[in-house]
Design a protein around this motif. Structure first.
Motif, PDB file in Angstrom:
ATOM      1  N   PHE A 120       0.829  -1.195   0.000  1.00 37.19           N
ATOM      2  CA  PHE A 120       0.000   0.000   0.000  1.00 37.19           C
ATOM      3  C   PHE A 120       0.866   1.249   0.000  1.00 37.19           C
ATOM      4  CE2 PHE A 120      -2.328  -3.513   1.759  1.00 37.19           C
ATOM      5  CZ  PHE A 120      -3.564  -3.416   1.140  1.00 37.19           C
ATOM      6  N   ASP A 121       0.243   2.378  -0.285  1.00 37.99           N
ATOM      7  CA  ASP A 121       0.979   3.647  -0.332  1.00 37.99           C
ATOM      8  C   ASP A 121       1.169   4.251   1.055  1.00 37.99           C
ATOM      9  OD1 ASP A 121       1.064   3.786  -3.265  1.00 37.99           O
ATOM     10  OD2 ASP A 121      -1.099   4.099  -3.108  1.00 37.99           O
ATOM     11  N   LEU A 122       0.241   3.975   1.951  1.00 42.08           N
ATOM     12  CA  LEU A 122       0.283   4.541   3.295  1.00 42.08           C
ATOM     13  C   LEU A 122      -0.251   3.517   4.285  1.00 42.08           C
ATOM     14  CD1 LEU A 122       0.527   7.035   5.275  1.00 42.08           C
ATOM     15  CD2 LEU A 122      -1.891   7.475   4.725  1.00 42.08           C
ATOM     16  N   CYS A 123       0.506   3.293   5.356  1.00 41.32           N
ATOM     17  CA  CYS A 123       0.039   2.434   6.440  1.00 41.32           C
ATOM     18  C   CYS A 123      -0.522   3.309   7.552  1.00 41.32           C
ATOM     19  CB  CYS A 123       1.186   1.588   7.000  1.00 41.32           C
ATOM     20  SG  CYS A 123       1.913   0.424   5.828  1.00 41.32           S
ATOM     21  N   MET A 124      -1.542   2.803   8.227  1.00 45.85           N
ATOM     22  CA  MET A 124      -2.075   3.473   9.412  1.00 45.85           C
ATOM     23  C   MET A 124      -2.139   2.468  10.554  1.00 45.85           C
ATOM     24  SD  MET A 124      -5.043   6.046   7.986  1.00 45.85           S
ATOM     25  CE  MET A 124      -5.751   4.993   6.717  1.00 45.85           C
ATOM     26  N   VAL A 125      -1.715   2.921  11.716  1.00 41.98           N
ATOM     27  CA  VAL A 125      -1.765   2.078  12.904  1.00 41.98           C
ATOM     28  C   VAL A 125      -2.327   2.897  14.056  1.00 41.98           C
ATOM     29  CG1 VAL A 125       0.128   0.537  12.244  1.00 41.98           C
ATOM     30  CG2 VAL A 125       0.636   2.653  13.481  1.00 41.98           C
ATOM     31  N   GLY A 126      -3.053   2.229  14.944  1.00 42.78           N
ATOM     32  CA  GLY A 126      -3.534   2.890  16.141  1.00 42.78           C
ATOM     33  C   GLY A 126      -2.465   2.890  17.215  1.00 42.78           C
ATOM     34  N   TRP A 127      -2.627   3.779  18.172  1.00 43.90           N
ATOM     35  CA  TRP A 127      -1.654   3.883  19.252  1.00 43.90           C
ATOM     36  C   TRP A 127      -2.377   3.982  20.583  1.00 43.90           C
ATOM     37  CZ3 TRP A 127       3.448   3.258  19.338  1.00 43.90           C
ATOM     38  CH2 TRP A 127       4.129   3.619  20.506  1.00 43.90           C
ATOM     39  N   THR A 128      -2.048   3.100  21.482  1.00 48.71           N
ATOM     40  CA  THR A 128      -2.595   3.145  22.825  1.00 48.71           C
ATOM     41  C   THR A 128      -1.442   3.158  23.812  1.00 48.71           C
ATOM     42  OG1 THR A 128      -4.548   1.893  22.135  1.00 48.71           O
ATOM     43  CG2 THR A 128      -4.116   2.023  24.490  1.00 48.71           C
ATOM     44  N   ARG A 129      -1.422   4.162  24.645  1.00 44.93           N
ATOM     45  CA  ARG A 129      -0.327   4.309  25.599  1.00 44.93           C
ATOM     46  C   ARG A 129      -0.300   3.133  26.574  1.00 44.93           C
ATOM     47  NH1 ARG A 129      -0.616   9.937  28.452  1.00 44.93           N
ATOM     48  NH2 ARG A 129      -0.707  10.465  26.234  1.00 44.93           N
ATOM     49  N   ASN A 130       0.892   2.665  26.861  1.00 48.93           N
ATOM     50  CA  ASN A 130       1.136   1.652  27.894  1.00 48.93           C
ATOM     51  C   ASN A 130       0.655   0.249  27.509  1.00 48.93           C
ATOM     52  OD1 ASN A 130       2.279   3.619  29.580  1.00 48.93           O
ATOM     53  ND2 ASN A 130       0.271   4.142  30.429  1.00 48.93           N
ATOM     54  N   ILE A 131       0.350   0.018  26.244  1.00 49.47           N
ATOM     55  CA  ILE A 131       0.060  -1.346  25.807  1.00 49.47           C
ATOM     56  C   ILE A 131       1.200  -1.769  24.872  1.00 49.47           C
ATOM     57  CG2 ILE A 131      -1.516  -2.866  24.572  1.00 49.47           C
ATOM     58  CD1 ILE A 131      -3.816  -1.236  25.535  1.00 49.47           C
ATOM     59  N   GLU A 132       2.086  -2.599  25.379  1.00 41.26           N
ATOM     60  CA  GLU A 132       3.335  -2.897  24.697  1.00 41.26           C
ATOM     61  C   GLU A 132       3.122  -3.567  23.346  1.00 41.26           C
ATOM     62  OE1 GLU A 132       7.132  -2.978  23.610  1.00 41.26           O
ATOM     63  OE2 GLU A 132       6.312  -1.892  25.336  1.00 41.26           O
ATOM     64  N   SER A 133       2.111  -4.453  23.244  1.00 35.78           N
ATOM     65  CA  SER A 133       1.912  -5.164  21.979  1.00 35.78           C
ATOM     66  C   SER A 133       1.529  -4.210  20.848  1.00 35.78           C
ATOM     67  CB  SER A 133       0.824  -6.232  22.153  1.00 35.78           C
ATOM     68  OG  SER A 133      -0.401  -5.636  22.572  1.00 35.78           O
ATOM     69  N   ILE A 134       0.750  -3.178  21.163  1.00 36.82           N
ATOM     70  CA  ILE A 134       0.356  -2.198  20.139  1.00 36.82           C
ATOM     71  C   ILE A 134       1.540  -1.338  19.750  1.00 36.82           C
ATOM     72  CG2 ILE A 134      -1.112  -0.183  19.724  1.00 36.82           C
ATOM     73  CD1 ILE A 134      -3.219  -1.532  21.467  1.00 36.82           C
ATOM     74  N   ARG A 135       2.323  -0.932  20.746  1.00 37.80           N
ATOM     75  CA  ARG A 135       3.528  -0.150  20.454  1.00 37.80           C
ATOM     76  C   ARG A 135       4.504  -0.951  19.585  1.00 37.80           C
ATOM     77  NH1 ARG A 135       6.990   3.894  23.671  1.00 37.80           N
ATOM     78  NH2 ARG A 135       9.029   3.655  22.727  1.00 37.80           N
ATOM     79  N   ALA A 136       4.695  -2.206  19.919  1.00 36.12           N
ATOM     80  CA  ALA A 136       5.635  -3.034  19.164  1.00 36.12           C
ATOM     81  C   ALA A 136       5.184  -3.199  17.711  1.00 36.12           C
ATOM     82  CB  ALA A 136       5.783  -4.403  19.835  1.00 36.12           C
ATOM     83  N   THR A 137       3.886  -3.368  17.499  1.00 32.90           N
ATOM     84  CA  THR A 137       3.378  -3.500  16.137  1.00 32.90           C
ATOM     85  C   THR A 137       3.573  -2.212  15.357  1.00 32.90           C
ATOM     86  OG1 THR A 137       1.739  -5.147  16.794  1.00 32.90           O
ATOM     87  CG2 THR A 137       1.323  -3.965  14.742  1.00 32.90           C
ATOM     88  N   ALA A 138       3.272  -1.073  15.985  1.00 36.25           N
ATOM     89  CA  ALA A 138       3.453   0.213  15.313  1.00 36.25           C
ATOM     90  C   ALA A 138       4.913   0.431  14.939  1.00 36.25           C
ATOM     91  CB  ALA A 138       2.950   1.340  16.206  1.00 36.25           C
ATOM     92  N   GLU A 139       5.830   0.148  15.839  1.00 38.43           N
ATOM     93  CA  GLU A 139       7.249   0.324  15.559  1.00 38.43           C
ATOM     94  C   GLU A 139       7.703  -0.598  14.434  1.00 38.43           C
ATOM     95  OE1 GLU A 139       9.042  -0.314  19.339  1.00 38.43           O
ATOM     96  OE2 GLU A 139       8.596   1.704  20.078  1.00 38.43           O
ATOM     97  N   GLU A 140       7.209  -1.822  14.429  1.00 39.61           N
ATOM     98  CA  GLU A 140       7.587  -2.759  13.368  1.00 39.61           C
ATOM     99  C   GLU A 140       7.111  -2.253  12.014  1.00 39.61           C
ATOM    100  OE1 GLU A 140       9.528  -6.241  12.216  1.00 39.61           O
ATOM    101  OE2 GLU A 140       9.054  -5.933  14.323  1.00 39.61           O
ATOM    102  N   VAL A 141       5.904  -1.723  11.949  1.00 39.62           N
ATOM    103  CA  VAL A 141       5.384  -1.195  10.680  1.00 39.62           C
ATOM    104  C   VAL A 141       6.204   0.012  10.237  1.00 39.62           C
ATOM    105  CG1 VAL A 141       3.385  -0.132   9.555  1.00 39.62           C
ATOM    106  CG2 VAL A 141       3.057  -2.088  11.069  1.00 39.62           C
TER     107      VAL A 141
END
Length: 278
Positions: free
Chosen positions: A114-135
């Motif tokens: 895709f041309d642009l990825c979008m990810v949600g962010w929730t503070r203090n939830i490590e699994s969401i942070r890790a996914t965002a950083e990986e993307v």
């Protein structure tokens, strides 16, 4: 050529906040883009054996975790579909699955189409942070990180964090769809954080954007005693910026991310949408 955007959402152990669906649809709508919503459900392998069944009941716990993840994924896709229909955004959707350690990698791999990825962010939830950083660092695509607790609104004041670096230049190029639709563009350079290539780098970028028909204003700020990420975000909010554009600095070693100062500061306290490129 129509932009293709992707919303990538892990559903295990917890999904991002409820606003990720409406915010992603709103962004796609503003960009006149299509949206693909991909939920990444967990697929924990069966570890059945006599001991686990008798003492820990692990097989049943695994089945429950997998089922709960799929249920959250289906609910989220239904929410995105309803919102996309309301806003008349063309939507496709898919359910992916991955073992817990590879959820972020699966999201990043899917985002490459895709041309642009979008990810949600929730503070203090490590699994969401890790996914965002990986993307951000592995997809090879610009990634829009969306706060989970407020509506993004119209992204019409784009604030560019500019230090003349490669990743900052990549971010500006990737932000073109947003820049072309913006009513205001601000270029912010922090002057007391590191040695800059030259004093007028902000004005040079503004001139380059002007040559492309985009009006921008450059200004310099001092971080002082603040972390650079906090200084950038604070200033963007102070001038009513609706989108912060910046390069993502970091690398991965054995799946542990080592982030640059500005990147770490922004991701530790996300208060507005951030378009990050690496």
């Amino acid at each position: 050529m129509q932009l293709l955007t992707s919303l990538l959402v892990p559903t295990y152990p917890d999904p991002p906040g409820p606003k990720v669906a409406s915010n992603a649809v709103a962004v796609a709508n503003q960009l006149d883009a299509t949206l693909d919503a991909a939920v990444i459900n967990v697929d924990i392998p069966d570890v059945s054996n006599a001991l686990s069944s008798l003492l820990l009941d692990l097989p049943e716990k695994i089945r429950e975790a997998n089922a709960a993840s799929r249920k959250r994924g289906k609910a989220l896709l239904e929410t995105v579909a309803a919102e996309a229909a309301r806003c008349k955004v063309t939507l496709t959707s898919q359910e992916l699955k991955a073992q817990p350690a590879f959820i972020g990698e699966t999201a990043a791999t899917e985002g490459r189409y895709f041309d642009l990825c979008m990810v949600g962010w929730t503070r203090n939830i490590e699994s969401i942070r890790a996914t965002a950083e990986e993307v951000v660092f592995s997809s090879g695509r610009p990634t829009l990180i969306l706060p989970d607790d407020e509506d993004v609104g119209v992204l019409d004041h784009v604030v560019i964090a500019w230090d003349g670096s490669r990743v900052a230049a990549r971010a500006v190029a990737d932000a073109r769809p947003f820049l072309e639709r913006a009513s205001t563009i601000s270029i912010i350079t922090v002057t007391d954080e590191k040695v800059l290539p030259r004093e007028d780098i902000g004005d040079r970028l503004a001139n380059g954007l002007a040559a492309r028909g985009l009006r921008a204003k450059a200004e310099q700020i001092h971080a002082g005693d603040n972390e650079i990420g906090a200084a950038l975000e604070d200033h963007a909010i102070r001038i009513n910026g609706s989108l912060l554009v910046m390069g993502g600095w970091g690398h991965s070693r054995l799946r542990d991310f080592v982030l640059g100062g500005a990147t770490e500061g922004i991701l530790s306290d996300l208060r507005l949408p951030v378009l990050m490129s690496h």
